[in-house]
Structure formats: structure tokens, C-alpha cells
Design an enzyme around this catalytic site. Sequence first.
Site, PDB file in Angstrom:
ATOM      1  N   GLU A 286       0.848  -1.185   0.000  1.00 56.55           N
ATOM      2  CA  GLU A 286       0.000   0.000   0.000  1.00 56.55           C
ATOM      3  C   GLU A 286       0.886   1.238   0.000  1.00 56.55           C
ATOM      4  O   GLU A 286       1.643   1.481   0.934  1.00 56.55           O
ATOM      5  CB  GLU A 286      -0.922  -0.005   1.232  1.00 56.55           C
ATOM      6  N   GLU A 316      -0.637   9.471  -5.477  1.00 58.34           N
ATOM      7  CA  GLU A 316       0.490   8.533  -5.421  1.00 58.34           C
ATOM      8  C   GLU A 316       0.758   7.856  -6.761  1.00 58.34           C
ATOM      9  O   GLU A 316       1.899   7.479  -7.049  1.00 58.34           O
ATOM     10  CB  GLU A 316       0.203   7.492  -4.331  1.00 58.34           C
ATOM     11  N   ASP A 480      -6.807   3.186   3.208  1.00 56.71           N
ATOM     12  CA  ASP A 480      -6.514   1.891   3.835  1.00 56.71           C
ATOM     13  C   ASP A 480      -7.768   1.021   3.894  1.00 56.71           C
ATOM     14  O   ASP A 480      -7.714  -0.186   3.628  1.00 56.71           O
ATOM     15  CB  ASP A 480      -5.964   2.101   5.246  1.00 56.71           C
TER      16      ASP A 480
END
Length: 491
Positions: A286, A316, A480
Site C-alpha cells: 500500500e 500517489e 486503507d
Amino acid sequence: MEGGGRASWIKYGPVVSLFVVLLALWFRSPQNGGLDERLDTVLSSLLRAEGKVGMNNVARPRVAVGFGGCVDLIVDGVALLNKIGLRPTDQPLHHDYIENEVQLAQSFAYFFAPGAAAERFMFNDTLFSELVEASRDLPGNRWAVGGNAPVMAGRLATEGCDILLGGSFSPDFTDVFSQHITVAGNIVEEPDIHLILEYPAGASWGPYTSRRANRYIVHSDDHNPYLDSMEEFAEKLEDFKPDLLVVGGLQMMDNFPFQSGERDALLSRLAHLLSSSSPQIGVHFEMASFVEESIMEDLLHYVIPHADSLGMNEQELPNLLSLLKGSNITVLSDPNPRVATVLDQMREVYRIMNQRAKDSGADSERNIAEAKPLTRLHVHTLAFQAMIVTRGSQWKNTMSATAKASLTANRHVCGSDHIDPSKARLIMDDSFSVSRQEGSQRIPLQETRPVSCWEEDDYEICVAPVLVCTDVYQTAGGGDNISAAGLVLQI
């Protein structure tokens, strides 16, 4: 005449006003009714897609998750800055880390206006302590279990998995964990605090107005960067026999003042742990908010080559792609990218990573294990979820997993397992291009089949709209929870 006109208006004014209101409702109701009906249809269709794959009468999947953990102190970011008297800056600037109030104001403004998530290490312990103390009695503050690994572990346990969690926690911390979570790590007296400065869409700080709800995170964490649970985690991993190994929390190493060679040594040990695990065990990494170029290069050397699966957000993804193409890190990207843009970036990451894996297999000089092919890539954005999964790989149920990730985005941000369409909206376009290349196919958003899936080359792509929560409870931990939920149905 004028007086008589006024008298007539006073006499008939209420009737006219009522007529105007009724007329407005007459024209507005069908539109709103249609919109409500559309949201209801999309929601029921996503729930149906999620429910196509159940976990009934099946052994609970076993997932090992590392590393670290903290306590999140969640506050209204603007209220906190106002309370400590931090005035809005006229010079928004990116800083790799925070040393003083001026840098805090500049960095917060830089990410606040576009509504982009950010996380920064604060070198100034005194300033950080002052922020924490000011937050303790701020109205509406909340304490929560934090850190990528514990948050993902919590979601995976909630969704029906048994978890081995690598992290060092206080006894109070472990008491709140699910009975399906086993902790591997040291006991600490005082967990590190991470300060989560949340803000809703449309929030104002001086001349700045946030384009979307998000958070700015600061911490002065001096435990989690050392991955001090890794040894015990590795020992318990063999007996635990996981179906999936998840790695997160490595952004704690970003801009941390390690001694020379310390970070390389830690990541080398992690690379050994990952490379020595059974090839049958899927590995998911992750991503997070990395700004230090050298750690991204370390991750590309030590960690990412051992991952079958990658999860990341819209900030990201271009960050990783930029580095893979030999450019500098992209600190701030479009917080609301188009589907076609994201899909093109995903294809390129997939292609480059798998080419690197092939090249590593042909390179007998490498001193670490051969890189794995990348077989799964999940990107979560505010408006939609997108997955690329290699055909014939171990990852299954991609359509249902994409739907589940989409629903989890709303559940987490709204803070409720029940999704209320009146507190949601669709911001994904009614149709999208599958690529920015000229002449690319456009796919309409079908309310009765909102998850669009198709095949290209050696992989399948699935895209699902998100019912964006309009009554925000919390954005921190969103990625998450979304990534973990997406993995559950694919193990």
C-alpha cells in the site's frame, strides 16, 4: 394609483408567493426525483455486485499485515490553526518536512486549497507538542486507532479475515482490537500520536477555500520508522501461513533522520522477508504520501519488486509513474483526475513494472530475489475506483471487489455501514473514455450495471463510480479501508 397598487400587492402577495413556490416545486421535483432515483439505482446495483461473492461456508482468509501503528488525534484543521493563532500565509509552498510555524502554514495552504491529502514529519518536537495540547480540548476532537497496518487489519477483520498484525502497541491499544487480530510486536508504554487535520469541501482559511474534503497529517513519530516489530512478525509468519501478506506504513521512514545506512539495512531485511515468503502467497504493498526521492528509489529496489499487488490514490499514482520514467517526484497532482487519465497512468505503471520484472529475471548479477510480475493494481480516487488485474492470476472476483471498494469509500467517510443516498452524490461523468488517445471508446455509466469491466492485452480493467459522501465524518484512513475491502474478495 401607486397607493392602490401597493394595496393590491399586499392583498394578493401571499397568494402570488405561494403560487411561485408551487411552480418552483413543480419544475424542480421531477429533476430531484430523477436524481434520487438514479442514486438509489446505482446503490442497489453496487450492493448487488458486492453481494455476488460471499464468504459463507468458507474458511476465513488469513492475512498478515505490517507494519506499525499509532493513535490518531482527529481535529478540525482550520479550527486548530485558528486556535494557535497561525495566520494564513500569502505564500503556499511545498516542504518535505516541517520545522516551524511558517513552514506549517505554507505547507497546509499548499495542499488545503486543491483538497489534496498530505502527511509530513515534524522535526520540531516543541511545536508538535503544542499542537497536540491545543487539540486535546478542541471541540469535536476524536481519538482513534491509527497507522496503515492497524487500519487495514481492522477492515480486513471486519470483513471476515483472520489477521496477524505486525506492530508495537500499548496494552490499551490492543484491548480495542478485534478478537480476530493477533499482534506480533513489542509492548510500548506510550504510542506515538499522529495529528489529523481534517477539513470539509468548501472550508475556508483566510483566502483559501478547499475544493474537496481531505486531511493534512503531521507527526513526530520516532518508533514506527524502525519497523521494530519486523523480527517477531517474521517469526510468527511461518506458523500463521497467510493467504496474503500486506505491507504498509513505510512512509514513516520518509525524511526521518536515520543514521547513515540504517534505512537501507531495515529495507534490506524487509526485502528478505518478502522474497523468502512462499511464491503462492500474494503480496500487496500500500503506497502512501512519499516526498523524499531517495526513499522512493529504495522502495523501487527493496519492496515493490516483491509485490504482486499495489494500492494507491490519485496523488500517489503519478508520483510513482514519474519516478519510474526517470523524472522527479510529483508532489501535487490533480485531486480530481479524469478516468481516462488515471487508466493511462495505470497501464503505463503496469507495463513498466512488468518490463522491469522481465529484465530482472534475465539479470543474473542481481543480489536479491527475482522480481515478481505485477498482477494487480488498484487506484482509489474520490470519484471512482479502478483496478487492473492480470487474466489467469491468483486475483479473482475483480468486478465485485471494485464494487466493494466503492461502497467502502462511502461507508468509511460517512462513518456508517448503512449508505444513505440523500448524503451522497455522483461526481464521475455520465460516460468516460477508456484512454486519452484520440478515438478511444467511451463507456456510459449504466445505473443498473455501474461497474464497467473489459479486457485489454493480458489484463482486465474494472471501473466503478463512488457514491461520494456529502456528510463527511472522516477522510483519514479512507485509502486503507478501501484497499483492504477491495482485497477481501480477491484472495
